[in-house]
Design an enzyme around this catalytic site. Sequence first.
Site, PDB file in Angstrom:
ATOM      1  N   HIS A   1     -24.262   7.376  13.074  1.00  0.00           N
ATOM      2  CA  HIS A   1     -24.041   6.045  13.630  1.00  0.00           C
ATOM      3  C   HIS A   1     -22.586   5.663  13.310  1.00  0.00           C
ATOM      4  O   HIS A   1     -21.921   6.331  12.502  1.00  0.00           O
ATOM      5  CB  HIS A   1     -25.014   5.060  12.985  1.00  0.00           C
ATOM      6  CG  HIS A   1     -26.382   5.058  13.617  1.00  0.00           C
ATOM      7  ND1 HIS A   1     -27.343   4.115  13.310  1.00  0.00           N
ATOM      8  CD2 HIS A   1     -26.936   5.867  14.553  1.00  0.00           C
ATOM      9  CE1 HIS A   1     -28.433   4.357  14.021  1.00  0.00           C
ATOM     10  NE2 HIS A   1     -28.228   5.409  14.781  1.00  0.00           N
TER      11      HIS A   1
ATOM     12  N   GLU B   1     -21.242   3.332  11.536  1.00  0.00           N
ATOM     13  CA  GLU B   1     -20.993   3.037  10.124  1.00  0.00           C
ATOM     14  C   GLU B   1     -20.956   4.329   9.298  1.00  0.00           C
ATOM     15  O   GLU B   1     -20.129   4.489   8.394  1.00  0.00           O
ATOM     16  CB  GLU B   1     -22.090   2.121   9.567  1.00  0.00           C
ATOM     17  CG  GLU B   1     -22.201   0.760  10.260  1.00  0.00           C
ATOM     18  CD  GLU B   1     -23.180   0.778  11.434  1.00  0.00           C
ATOM     19  OE1 GLU B   1     -23.265   1.806  12.153  1.00  0.00           O
ATOM     20  OE2 GLU B   1     -23.866  -0.247  11.627  1.00  0.00           O
TER      21      GLU B   1
ATOM     22  N   SER C   1     -25.114  -5.101  14.396  1.00  0.00           N
ATOM     23  CA  SER C   1     -25.945  -5.294  13.200  1.00  0.00           C
ATOM     24  C   SER C   1     -26.456  -3.943  12.692  1.00  0.00           C
ATOM     25  O   SER C   1     -27.047  -3.169  13.446  1.00  0.00           O
ATOM     26  CB  SER C   1     -27.113  -6.211  13.577  1.00  0.00           C
ATOM     27  OG  SER C   1     -27.911  -6.502  12.460  1.00  0.00           O
TER      28      SER C   1
ATOM     29  N   CYS D   1     -28.477  -0.879  11.336  1.00  0.00           N
ATOM     30  CA  CYS D   1     -29.877  -0.441  11.285  1.00  0.00           C
ATOM     31  C   CYS D   1     -30.283  -0.139   9.841  1.00  0.00           C
ATOM     32  O   CYS D   1     -29.463  -0.215   8.925  1.00  0.00           O
ATOM     33  CB  CYS D   1     -30.059   0.810  12.149  1.00  0.00           C
ATOM     34  SG  CYS D   1     -29.489   2.329  11.342  1.00  0.00           S
TER      35      CYS D   1
ATOM     36  N   CYS E   1     -28.061   2.651   8.125  1.00  0.00           N
ATOM     37  CA  CYS E   1     -26.721   2.205   7.738  1.00  0.00           C
ATOM     38  C   CYS E   1     -26.797   1.133   6.652  1.00  0.00           C
ATOM     39  O   CYS E   1     -25.956   1.093   5.748  1.00  0.00           O
ATOM     40  CB  CYS E   1     -25.976   1.703   8.971  1.00  0.00           C
ATOM     41  SG  CYS E   1     -25.776   3.019  10.203  1.00  0.00           S
TER      42      CYS E   1
END
Lengths: 145, 145
Positions: free
Chosen positions: B50, B52, B77, B79, B82
């Site tokens: 992802h 991040e 936002s 998950c 992360c």
Amino acid sequence: MDKFMQAAIDEAKLGLAEGGIPIGSVLVHNGEIIGRGHNKRVQSGSPILHGEMDALENAGRQPARVYKESTLYTTLSPCSMCSGTILLYGIPKVVIGENQTFMGEESLLTSRGVNAQVLHNQECITLMNDFIRDKPELWNEDIGE
Amino acid sequence: MDKFMQAAIDEAKLGLAEGGIPIGSVLVHNGEIIGRGHNKRVQSGSPILHGEMDALENAGRQPARVYKESTLYTTLSPCSMCSGTILLYGIPKVVIGENQTFMGEESLLTSRGVNAQVLHNQECITLMNDFIRDKPELWNEDIGE
């Protein structure tokens, strides 16, 4: 010994032989290992490739259905990163070698309905105890301490 | 516009231009970006990269102290994967582009003392709305649905 936990231990030992952190994991679907992995902090210079993450990475992109029918075997109690990943993909069951040398986010997993089974496996405990004794700085780095 | 959120948005757009999922992130320490990343599900066939995670991976191995003094900027936002990673490394502050198209684990982060600030940025919202409309299956795969 469960053959899948044995495969996770084999991964941990492989990591140790490479000079890495001895934590291994396998993702099992329909009685078959679809991803194997071990901690790659040292080998790949990676802060995100814990054993569980490496097993998922090596399993590659899977449909949501596959994760929801899978079991993750890991030699050590999963940290918050790996536990969060288990929650993201809805993996319903995690078999954990031991949680004596490190207690991860088992409470969070259980509170979200994940079946977390701890084997209290002596080989897993010894692998980690020896490693933490020999390389405490590396271990602390791996758990953000 | 905050220059660090702009850098995260630039990463998201780079991912989109590569045919990927438009989510970007940067890790900032002492006023400098030490890791940039964007979602690599498509580009690397990765279920764990992802935005991040990619930013943290690209920052490389850092001492615990650095994470505890850093801020993570992310266009969406975070998950559970992360968020778990943010908790593992004790990153104290997360600046989030938007949480309208996907609400991650902000409650978990806040309950553990992380300062999670949501910007409700229209560019981030539009990037995700357009992407989810155009490639819903890819988006569902990325969030385990």
